[in-house]
Design a protein around this motif. Structure first.
Motif, PDB file in Angstrom:
ATOM      1  N   SER A 178      20.664   7.073  13.805  1.00 15.88           N
ATOM      2  CA  SER A 178      20.390   5.710  13.107  1.00 15.88           C
ATOM      3  C   SER A 178      20.054   5.417  11.737  1.00 15.88           C
ATOM      4  CB  SER A 178      19.058   5.379  13.895  1.00 15.88           C
ATOM      5  OG  SER A 178      18.035   5.837  13.752  1.00 15.88           O
ATOM      6  N   GLY A 179      20.292   6.322  11.061  1.00 16.10           N
ATOM      7  CA  GLY A 179      20.256   6.440   9.513  1.00 16.10           C
ATOM      8  C   GLY A 179      18.760   6.328   9.007  1.00 16.10           C
ATOM      9  N   THR A 180      18.686   5.759   7.883  1.00 20.23           N
ATOM     10  CA  THR A 180      17.501   5.568   7.034  1.00 20.23           C
ATOM     11  C   THR A 180      17.002   4.400   7.334  1.00 20.23           C
ATOM     12  OG1 THR A 180      18.454   6.908   5.287  1.00 20.23           O
ATOM     13  CG2 THR A 180      16.760   5.620   4.732  1.00 20.23           C
ATOM     14  N   GLU A 181      15.631   4.478   7.203  1.00 23.83           N
ATOM     15  CA  GLU A 181      14.598   3.368   7.563  1.00 23.83           C
ATOM     16  C   GLU A 181      13.724   3.335   6.452  1.00 23.83           C
ATOM     17  OE1 GLU A 181      13.744   1.836  11.776  1.00 23.83           O
ATOM     18  OE2 GLU A 181      11.888   2.670  11.058  1.00 23.83           O
ATOM     19  N   TYR A 182      13.127   2.094   5.984  1.00 25.13           N
ATOM     20  CA  TYR A 182      12.060   2.123   5.159  1.00 25.13           C
ATOM     21  C   TYR A 182      10.892   1.389   5.856  1.00 25.13           C
ATOM     22  CZ  TYR A 182      15.272   3.359   1.376  1.00 25.13           C
ATOM     23  OH  TYR A 182      16.062   3.918   0.703  1.00 25.13           O
ATOM     24  N   LEU A 205       0.787  -1.099  -0.097  1.00 28.28           N
ATOM     25  CA  LEU A 205       0.025  -0.091  -0.092  1.00 28.28           C
ATOM     26  C   LEU A 205       1.016   1.492   0.015  1.00 28.28           C
ATOM     27  CD1 LEU A 205      -2.646  -1.005   2.535  1.00 28.28           C
ATOM     28  CD2 LEU A 205      -2.810  -0.973   0.094  1.00 28.28           C
ATOM     29  N   SER A 206       2.030   1.233   0.810  1.00 22.63           N
ATOM     30  CA  SER A 206       2.808   2.437   0.779  1.00 22.63           C
ATOM     31  C   SER A 206       4.237   1.835   1.415  1.00 22.63           C
ATOM     32  CB  SER A 206       2.067   3.395   1.875  1.00 22.63           C
ATOM     33  OG  SER A 206       2.487   3.179   2.875  1.00 22.63           O
ATOM     34  N   VAL A 207       5.032   2.965   0.894  1.00 20.22           N
ATOM     35  CA  VAL A 207       6.510   2.766   1.157  1.00 20.22           C
ATOM     36  C   VAL A 207       6.891   4.304   1.883  1.00 20.22           C
ATOM     37  CG1 VAL A 207       8.927   2.171   0.726  1.00 20.22           C
ATOM     38  CG2 VAL A 207       6.981   1.081  -0.385  1.00 20.22           C
ATOM     39  N   THR A 208       7.400   4.334   3.212  1.00 21.88           N
ATOM     40  CA  THR A 208       7.826   5.444   3.598  1.00 21.88           C
ATOM     41  C   THR A 208       9.439   5.373   3.972  1.00 21.88           C
ATOM     42  OG1 THR A 208       5.748   5.609   4.637  1.00 21.88           O
ATOM     43  CG2 THR A 208       7.475   7.094   5.667  1.00 21.88           C
ATOM     44  N   LYS A 209      10.057   6.575   3.655  1.00 20.64           N
ATOM     45  CA  LYS A 209      11.304   6.547   3.747  1.00 20.64           C
ATOM     46  C   LYS A 209      11.701   7.538   5.105  1.00 20.64           C
ATOM     47  CE  LYS A 209      15.837   7.457   1.500  1.00 20.64           C
ATOM     48  NZ  LYS A 209      16.478   7.821   0.244  1.00 20.64           N
ATOM     49  N   GLU A 210      12.277   7.129   6.017  1.00 19.93           N
ATOM     50  CA  GLU A 210      12.555   7.934   7.084  1.00 19.93           C
ATOM     51  C   GLU A 210      13.938   8.294   7.281  1.00 19.93           C
ATOM     52  OE1 GLU A 210      10.375   7.180  10.880  1.00 19.93           O
ATOM     53  OE2 GLU A 210       9.212   5.946   9.878  1.00 19.93           O
ATOM     54  N   LYS A 211      14.408   9.450   7.353  1.00 22.53           N
ATOM     55  CA  LYS A 211      15.994   9.638   7.770  1.00 22.53           C
ATOM     56  C   LYS A 211      15.860  10.147   9.274  1.00 22.53           C
ATOM     57  CE  LYS A 211      17.251  10.820   3.310  1.00 22.53           C
ATOM     58  NZ  LYS A 211      18.204  11.862   2.581  1.00 22.53           N
ATOM     59  N   GLU A 212      16.510   9.146  10.298  1.00 24.39           N
ATOM     60  CA  GLU A 212      16.366   9.406  11.656  1.00 24.39           C
ATOM     61  C   GLU A 212      17.923   9.822  12.281  1.00 24.39           C
ATOM     62  OE1 GLU A 212      14.549   5.983  13.510  1.00 24.39           O
ATOM     63  OE2 GLU A 212      12.680   6.295  12.333  1.00 24.39           O
ATOM     64  N   GLY A 213      18.086  10.886  12.374  1.00 23.61           N
ATOM     65  CA  GLY A 213      19.191  11.126  13.120  1.00 23.61           C
ATOM     66  C   GLY A 213      20.529  10.235  12.836  1.00 23.61           C
ATOM     67  N   PHE A 267      12.617  -2.169   7.179  1.00 18.32           N
ATOM     68  CA  PHE A 267      13.802  -2.557   6.707  1.00 18.32           C
ATOM     69  C   PHE A 267      14.843  -1.181   6.965  1.00 18.32           C
ATOM     70  CE2 PHE A 267      10.675  -4.156   3.550  1.00 18.32           C
ATOM     71  CZ  PHE A 267      11.050  -5.381   3.555  1.00 18.32           C
ATOM     72  N   ASP A 268      16.129  -1.578   6.934  1.00 18.69           N
ATOM     73  CA  ASP A 268      17.305  -0.539   7.314  1.00 18.69           C
ATOM     74  C   ASP A 268      17.513  -0.183   5.906  1.00 18.69           C
ATOM     75  OD1 ASP A 268      19.021  -2.511   6.046  1.00 18.69           O
ATOM     76  OD2 ASP A 268      19.868  -3.108   7.767  1.00 18.69           O
ATOM     77  N   LYS A 269      18.554   0.835   5.792  1.00 13.84           N
ATOM     78  CA  LYS A 269      18.986   1.302   4.857  1.00 13.84           C
ATOM     79  C   LYS A 269      19.406   0.544   3.612  1.00 13.84           C
ATOM     80  CE  LYS A 269      23.988   2.169   6.049  1.00 13.84           C
ATOM     81  NZ  LYS A 269      24.726   3.158   6.163  1.00 13.84           N
ATOM     82  N   ASN A 270      20.005  -0.577   3.862  1.00 16.27           N
ATOM     83  CA  ASN A 270      20.575  -1.785   2.863  1.00 16.27           C
ATOM     84  C   ASN A 270      19.295  -2.796   2.519  1.00 16.27           C
ATOM     85  OD1 ASN A 270      23.142  -0.704   2.964  1.00 16.27           O
ATOM     86  ND2 ASN A 270      23.360  -1.606   4.868  1.00 16.27           N
ATOM     87  N   GLY A 271      18.326  -2.490   3.090  1.00 20.33           N
ATOM     88  CA  GLY A 271      16.849  -3.348   2.559  1.00 20.33           C
ATOM     89  C   GLY A 271      16.868  -4.503   3.598  1.00 20.33           C
ATOM     90  N   ASN A 272      17.481  -4.605   4.655  1.00 18.37           N
ATOM     91  CA  ASN A 272      17.355  -5.992   5.574  1.00 18.37           C
ATOM     92  C   ASN A 272      16.207  -5.557   6.312  1.00 18.37           C
ATOM     93  OD1 ASN A 272      19.950  -7.064   4.603  1.00 18.37           O
ATOM     94  ND2 ASN A 272      21.076  -5.502   5.599  1.00 18.37           N
ATOM     95  N   TRP A 273      15.755  -6.708   6.583  1.00 19.57           N
ATOM     96  CA  TRP A 273      14.329  -6.577   7.387  1.00 19.57           C
ATOM     97  C   TRP A 273      14.795  -6.293   8.968  1.00 19.57           C
ATOM     98  CZ3 TRP A 273      12.737  -9.652  11.727  1.00 19.57           C
ATOM     99  CH2 TRP A 273      13.633 -10.900  11.715  1.00 19.57           C
TER     100      TRP A 273
END
Length: 150
Positions: free
Chosen positions: A62-66, A52-60, A78-84
């Protein structure tokens, strides 16, 4: 007086720096923006479920999370590399177990045959598991049972 201004200046600088680092920046992106590892994970373990949706978050720090929301109300992070990092089925919805360590699946199947997996999260080298009977279990990185969380 100079020392007081210096302290105030340092405190103000620290506050601004902390605020800019800790602010979450979140935006909706397309499924094409999800790293390939994450896309492959979804195809392998949630093949018959629609994204339904993919959200990309940049968190200080801890880096990027999806965050991916699926049409069965399951959320996958997922983490920035796509690992769950976290798979969470809403309101006791069972999640697939095909990506969970077999030793964890075997333990739960043996000890709690009437419960399904509702969520699993990687947390500081451990796996936090919640079952559909609302029991919370913790396993180490090898899948050995550690404890029941209250």
């Amino acid at each position: 007086m100079k020392m007081r201004k210096l302290h105030l200046g340092v405190w103000l600088l620290f506050t601004i720096a902390f605020a800019s680092v800790s602010c979450e920046k979140e935006k909706i992106v397309g499924t094409d923006d999800l790293p390939a590892t994450g896309s492959t994970f979804l195809k392998e373990h949630f093949n018959n479920v629609t994204v339904l949706s993919v959200t990309k978050e940049k968190e200080g720090f801890s880096g990027t999370e999806y965050k991916v929301l699926l049409d069965n109300r399951t959320e996958v992070k997922f983490d920035k590399n796509g690992n769950w990092k976290d798979v969470d089925g809403a309101n006791n919805i069972a999640i697939p177990t095909t990506f969970i360590l077999p030793v964890i699946v075997d333990y739960v199947t043996e000890k709690y045959p009437n419960a399904d997996f509702n969520s699993i999260e990687k947390d500081n080298g451990n796996f936090d598991v919640e079952l559909t009977n609302e029991l919370e279990l913790v396993f180490n990185s090898q899948g050995d049972f550690l404890r029941i969380d209250p």
